[in-house]
Design a protein around this motif. Structure first.
Motif, PDB file in Angstrom:
ATOM      1  N   ASN A 341       0.811  -1.216   0.000  1.00 35.80           N
ATOM      2  CA  ASN A 341       0.000   0.000   0.000  1.00 35.80           C
ATOM      3  C   ASN A 341       0.847   1.270   0.000  1.00 35.80           C
ATOM      4  O   ASN A 341       0.667   2.144  -0.836  1.00 35.80           O
ATOM      5  CB  ASN A 341      -0.925  -0.012   1.224  1.00 35.80           C
ATOM      6  N   ASN A 342       1.744   1.373   0.959  1.00 31.09           N
ATOM      7  CA  ASN A 342       2.638   2.524   0.985  1.00 31.09           C
ATOM      8  C   ASN A 342       1.935   3.866   0.863  1.00 31.09           C
ATOM      9  O   ASN A 342       2.419   4.758   0.172  1.00 31.09           O
ATOM     10  CB  ASN A 342       3.585   2.401  -0.228  1.00 31.09           C
ATOM     11  N   PRO A 349      -3.230   0.342   6.500  1.00 35.52           N
ATOM     12  CA  PRO A 349      -1.825   0.407   6.902  1.00 35.52           C
ATOM     13  C   PRO A 349      -0.863   0.414   5.707  1.00 35.52           C
ATOM     14  O   PRO A 349      -1.134  -0.228   4.683  1.00 35.52           O
ATOM     15  CB  PRO A 349      -1.625  -0.885   7.716  1.00 35.52           C
ATOM     16  N   ALA A 350       0.241   1.113   5.854  1.00 38.50           N
ATOM     17  CA  ALA A 350       1.216   1.238   4.766  1.00 38.50           C
ATOM     18  C   ALA A 350       1.786  -0.113   4.347  1.00 38.50           C
ATOM     19  O   ALA A 350       2.070  -0.353   3.179  1.00 38.50           O
ATOM     20  CB  ALA A 350       2.347   2.169   5.196  1.00 38.50           C
ATOM     21  N   GLU A 355      -5.108  -3.974  -3.546  1.00 36.77           N
ATOM     22  CA  GLU A 355      -5.255  -4.234  -4.988  1.00 36.77           C
ATOM     23  C   GLU A 355      -5.630  -2.913  -5.639  1.00 36.77           C
ATOM     24  O   GLU A 355      -6.743  -2.408  -5.435  1.00 36.77           O
ATOM     25  CB  GLU A 355      -6.316  -5.310  -5.226  1.00 36.77           C
ATOM     26  N   VAL A 356      -4.681  -2.380  -6.386  1.00 42.50           N
ATOM     27  CA  VAL A 356      -4.858  -1.028  -6.930  1.00 42.50           C
ATOM     28  C   VAL A 356      -4.307  -0.950  -8.356  1.00 42.50           C
ATOM     29  O   VAL A 356      -3.453  -1.742  -8.743  1.00 42.50           O
ATOM     30  CB  VAL A 356      -4.118   0.029  -6.055  1.00 42.50           C
ATOM     31  N   THR A 357      -4.775   0.018  -9.081  1.00 49.08           N
ATOM     32  CA  THR A 357      -4.300   0.225 -10.442  1.00 49.08           C
ATOM     33  C   THR A 357      -2.882   0.797 -10.395  1.00 49.08           C
ATOM     34  O   THR A 357      -2.606   1.732  -9.644  1.00 49.08           O
ATOM     35  CB  THR A 357      -5.263   1.179 -11.182  1.00 49.08           C
ATOM     36  N   PRO A 367       1.824   2.269  -7.889  1.00 49.67           N
ATOM     37  CA  PRO A 367       0.383   2.539  -7.849  1.00 49.67           C
ATOM     38  C   PRO A 367       0.015   3.981  -8.206  1.00 49.67           C
ATOM     39  O   PRO A 367       0.779   4.898  -7.923  1.00 49.67           O
ATOM     40  CB  PRO A 367       0.030   2.296  -6.371  1.00 49.67           C
ATOM     41  N   TYR A 368      -1.143   4.128  -8.815  1.00 49.52           N
ATOM     42  CA  TYR A 368      -1.751   5.463  -8.955  1.00 49.52           C
ATOM     43  C   TYR A 368      -2.252   5.835  -7.568  1.00 49.52           C
ATOM     44  O   TYR A 368      -2.876   5.016  -6.899  1.00 49.52           O
ATOM     45  CB  TYR A 368      -2.963   5.406  -9.893  1.00 49.52           C
TER      46      TYR A 368
END
Ligand code: G6P
Length: 442
Positions: A341-342, A349-350, A355-357, A367-368
């Motif tokens: 995630n960052n 949490p980072a 699940e991201v574009t 990630p966008y």
């Protein structure tokens, strides 16, 4: 001639392998895969031989210079690999049958990646993936791990948090299918639309913007859910025509697995009906698999048969090939994957997998930025992410109390005595695959 790429596929005897082989053949000019190692375990040997022979025929028919190796020796295969893909199923389909049957027999959703079944699939899989990562550290420390073993999000997070391995990408076919099917519903070319997904595996939402910058999300929601025959984008889930006022209010398109959370009673009633009449999805999948392997045995078959589309995971493997291509060539393709995630989703949490574009670069997924969700998505998402964290921790530690917390938190599991009963029954049923829970002295 350049060195070429070495790919290792763990769980190589899977019925999905022909799609993977097709994906590499299709991209051979850009992505010269010269060695493909299909790895399986003793129990999967027969399938490995059948699908492996078919893979060899496919490569030969395509006339590409690629050696296909079949082995039960994972460590031999991993040596100097460039990319490792994981598509294994610990305990095979028989374990999935138990994951689905046991909760259903207590009146709970019985599903491969959701509810109690999904938790147990994670418990069985996480230790095996972490072992693979340990082998990779030693034998192919520069390789990327492309995981499509379910539950893909939790498996990816386990690798990041407990495997201390950053070069991992988790992949699911739901966003891939959505891009194809939904563009068609809007009467547009998918290349001219921008889909932004955010959430976690099997629980994400997305928006759609067209090339003129116009937001088309509400229009798509109307096309998909504003009429009686809601469109299903995967073969394994019947879409349920979610309650219109609810879905309209989201202003983001939910994924097919939201049916389990937004319409639990209806999904459960349908599952119970199917269970009574035809058995569970896993049993149906066993039949489809049998049919597929009968086809794969045909010495004249040297292309992916259309029957593979009956499996829910269609397009998975092709997407895996595209990720590998994009990393290898720094192609910067836009794809939706599970990654760290960052700060992409500020509600989570980072360190979590989300699940991201992303743009898939030579250094992996970027990630966008997304930001934060509205409360209608945020609440469920945070509960589910906490549930995942507890499940992964339980898989690593074998701690009963931690697992019971995950069960209690999962919205598809009734808390209290039922949760404990189902959990105990599943623990007993899968004992042989849960060493952390049953080690001596526990
Ligand atoms: C969907 C999911 C996959 C899952 C598959 C199950 O496509 O995205 O994660 O593996 O369905 O399909 P099956 O044919 O095994 O029920």
């Amino acid at each position: 001639m350049s060195k070429g790429i070495k790919i290792v596929t763990i769980g190589g005897g899977s019925s999905y392998t022909p799609e993977l082989v097709e994906g590499f053949i299709k991209r051979y000019d850009e992505l010269p895969v010269r060695e493909l190692w299909l790895v399986d375990i003793e129990a999967g040997k027969e399938k490995l031989e059948i699908v492996g022979a078919m893979a060899k025929r496919m490569v030969k028919a395509a006339g590409v210079d690629c050696e296909v190796h079949l082995t039960l020796d994972r460590r031999e295969a991993l040596k100097d690999a460039d990319f490792v893909t994981t598509q294994l199923r610990v305990g095979l389909l028989d374990a999935r049958i138990l994951d689905e049957r046991i909760p259903l027999s207590h009146g709970l959703i019985g599903q491969e990646t959701n509810g109690a079944g999904g938790i147990f699939k994670a418990l069985r899989t996480v230790p095996v993936i972490l072992d693979i990562v340990e082998d990779m550290k030693e034998l192919c420390p520069n390789a990327w791990l492309i995981n499509f073993t379910n539950p893909a999000g939790m498996v990816t997070e386990a690798v990041l948090r407990y495997g201390n391995w950053d070069k991992v990408v988790g992949l699911c076919n739901i966003p891939v299918n959505a891009v194809f099917e939904e563009a068609e519903l809007l009467g547009e070319n998918n290349r001219e639309l921008f889909f932004q997904f955010a959430g976690i595996n099997h629980l994400h939402w997305h928006t759609i913007t067209d090339k003129n910058g116009k937001d088309r999300t509400d229009e798509l929601i109307k096309v998909m859910y504003g009429q009686d025959d809601a469109k299903s984008i995967v073969a394994n889930i019947k879409d349920n025509n979610l309650i219109w006022e609810q879905v309209e209010n989201l202003h983001m398109v939910p994924c097919p697995y939201h049916n389990y959370y937004y319409y639990t009673d209806k999904m459960l009633a349908e599952e119970l009906e199917d269970f009574k009449n035809n058995g569970t999805r896993a049993e149906k999948v066993k039949e489809i698999e049998h049919e597929l392997f009968e086809l794969y045995k045909d010495p004249n078959l040297d292309y992916k048969p259309k029957q593979l589309a009956e499996r829910g995971g269609a397009r998975y493997s092709d997407a895996a090939c595209e990720i590998i291509n994009s990393i290898h060539n720094d192609k910067r393709t836009t794809m939706t994957v599970s990654t760290r995630n960052n700060g992409t989703i500020t509600d989570l949490p980072a360190e979590s997998a989300v699940e991201v574009t992303c743009t898939i670069t030579g250094k992996g997924p970027v990630p966008y930025n997304f930001g934060s969700f509205k409360p209608q998505e945020r609440g469920l998402l945070q509960v589910m992410k906490s549930m995942e964290e507890l499940t992964i921790e339980a898989a690593v530690t074998g701690d009963y109390g931690t697992l019971l917390q995950a069960f209690t938190m999962n919205p598809l599991i009734t808390s209290g005595d039922v949760a404990k009963e189902v959990m105990d029954e599943l623990l007993e049923a899968h004992k042989q695959y849960l060493p952390a829970f049953f080690k001596e002295g526990k």
